[in-house]
Design an enzyme around this catalytic site. Structure first.
Site: not given
Ligand code: ARG
Length: 458
Positions: A156, A277, A283, A290
């Site tokens: 979970h 970024s 970043k 992804e």
């Protein structure tokens, strides 16, 4: 303009419809397989005496010439060729004159395209199997390095019990093995030859289907000519198997994305596979996992598209089938690229943060089950032990301490059967080491698995 169709046609196609009808802009990919299929067919025509051996040989030479021209970038089909099969035939007639017109004897584009696509796919499935094996090797190398690195295990997405990181990575090796087995099973049905079914009903000419099938390394031939030209089950089976590969890659991607976040910080992305970024200088983004996660959707889409395309078709061939090519080509490319990207990511794109992981497994209650198991070893029924430990955890949360912070005196107040050895039993290494049931995360079990996989895949 050279006429494509029989003399029954008087007018040319509307130019928009000509483009709408054509598949040459994507089925050009089938060139190698179309040539191989045609060479096998030409040899068969010669062997059976339908044409002379000399004619068969000249057809083969002409087809090889097209292969050579294509390799030099000199075979450039046009829209008016409609598809790769017509383009090759037209070029063959340019090269050989009237003899070229004998190639299509006893065959139709319907059995031809089925043959080409099956050949193309069976060759790619073999490549994918190698890709997947390389991914397993990349996972195994990481797993071997991290047998004794511990990682929180979750259910979970809540901390559950600590694990050997190798055990976690081996789970993916298992999934990928099932993916490979599934592909190889699909391959058995891809490698069935429809050539010789002709348009739908077979032919009156004395062809030898077994001969062409053997030449092309198929395992068997279709027994029913209608089934041969209208079976696209194999495209669905392949995209279904491909979808499961993408599911597995996507789950691994999701974990890596989470692990790379500030909140988890279980892995560091190296500069090799991460991007920055354009706005936020701090970043470092996990683009590779992804993208893999994102590409999963298009493979599922192809599966759905193929099922829907096939479901309402009467026997036998229908032009709808032309739509299967892009789905299969894109599915293959997506999976092939994604597997390679994940392999590179594991090889050089990420490093596990061992210190952070060991801190993570010592700062939670994931050893609570082990206290319950300890009480069970003292002959306390599990459900009672479970309740006791629940109360202890509640108490610790109130005091803002962990189980390891309880003194032996406190433990004995909880249950006098608890002895000194409880302290050591709660250490995460001991917790993991103790789970020696078959398939468990205990180090001796995981080591056996690492050895098994090393023999199997390296
Ligand atoms: N380009 C076609 C396809 O991909 C080849 C078969 C065409 N057959 C026909 N009867 N029009 O399906």
């Amino acid at each position: 303009m050279v006429k494509t169709w029989s003399d029954r046609f008087e007018e040319g196609l509307n130019p928009f419809i000509e483009a709408f009808n054509a598949s040459i802009h994507f089925d050009f990919l089938l060139l190698e397989e179309d040539l191989d299929g045609s060479i096998a067919h030409a040899r068969m025509l010669g062997k059976t005496g339908i044409i002379t051996l000399d004619e068969a040989q000249k057809l083969e030479q002409g087809l090889e010439q097209i292969r050579l021209e294509a390799s030099k970038g000199n075979f450039l089909p046009e829209l008016s060729d409609e598809d790769i099969h017509m383009a090759v035939e037209r070029r063959l007639i340019d090269i050989l004159g009237p003899l070229g017109k004998k190639l299509h004897t006893g065959r139709s584009r319907n059995d031809q395209v089925g043959t080409d696509l099956r050949l193309w796919l069976s060759r790619r499935i073999t490549i994918l199997d190698v890709d997947l094996k390389k991914l397993q090797v990349a996972l195994l190398i990481k797993a071997e390095r991290h047998l004794f690195t511990l990682i929180p295990g979750y259910t979970h997405l809540q901390r559950a019990q600590p694990l050997s990181l190798a055990h976690h990575l081996l789970a993916y090796i298992e999934m990928i093995q099932r993916d490979r087995n599934r592909l190889l099973d699909v391959l058995k049905r891809v490698k069935i030859c429809p050539l010789g079914a002709a348009a739908l009903a077979g032919t009156s000419l004395p062809i030898d289907r077994q001969y062409t099938s053997d030449q092309l390394d198929f395992l068997d031939i279709y027994s029913n000519s209608l089934d041969a030209v209208s079976d696209r089950d194999f495209t669905v089976e392949f995209t279904a198997a491909a979808s499961l590969i993408m599911v597995h890659l996507s789950r691994l991607s999701e974990e890596i994305i989470l692990w790379a976040s500030e909140e988890f910080s279980f892995v560091k992305l190296t500069d090799r596979c991460a991007t920055g970024s354009s706005l936020m200088p701090q970043k470092k983004n996990p683009d590779v996992p992804e993208l893999v996660r994102g590409k999963t959707g298009r493979v599922f889409g192809h599966l759905q598209g193929l099922l829907t395309m096939i479901k309402g078709l009467p026997l036998a061939y229908n032009k709808d089938f032309q739509e299967d090519k892009e789905a299969i080509f894109d599915t293959y490319k997506t999976v092939h690229d994604s597997v390679q990207a994940m392999t590179i990511l594991l090889d050089e794109g990420l490093e596990f943060s061992v210190d952070r992981l060991s801190e993570a497994v010592t700062s939670d209650f994931s050893n609570a089950t082990d206290v319950a198991d300890y009480l069970v070893s003292k002959n306390i029924p599990f459900r009672e032990a479970y309740q006791t430990v629940g109360r202890v955890v509640k108490l610790c949360i109130q005091k803002q301490i962990l189980l390891k912070d309880l003194s032996i005196k406190q433990w004995q107040e909880i249950n006098p059967l608890i002895e000194e050895d409880i302290i050591e039993k709660l250490l995460p290494e001991k917790v993991v080491a103790s789970r020696v049931s078959q398939g468990g995360t205990g180090f001796i079990r995981v080591r056996e698995e690492l050895e098994k996989w090393r023999v199997r895949i390296i």
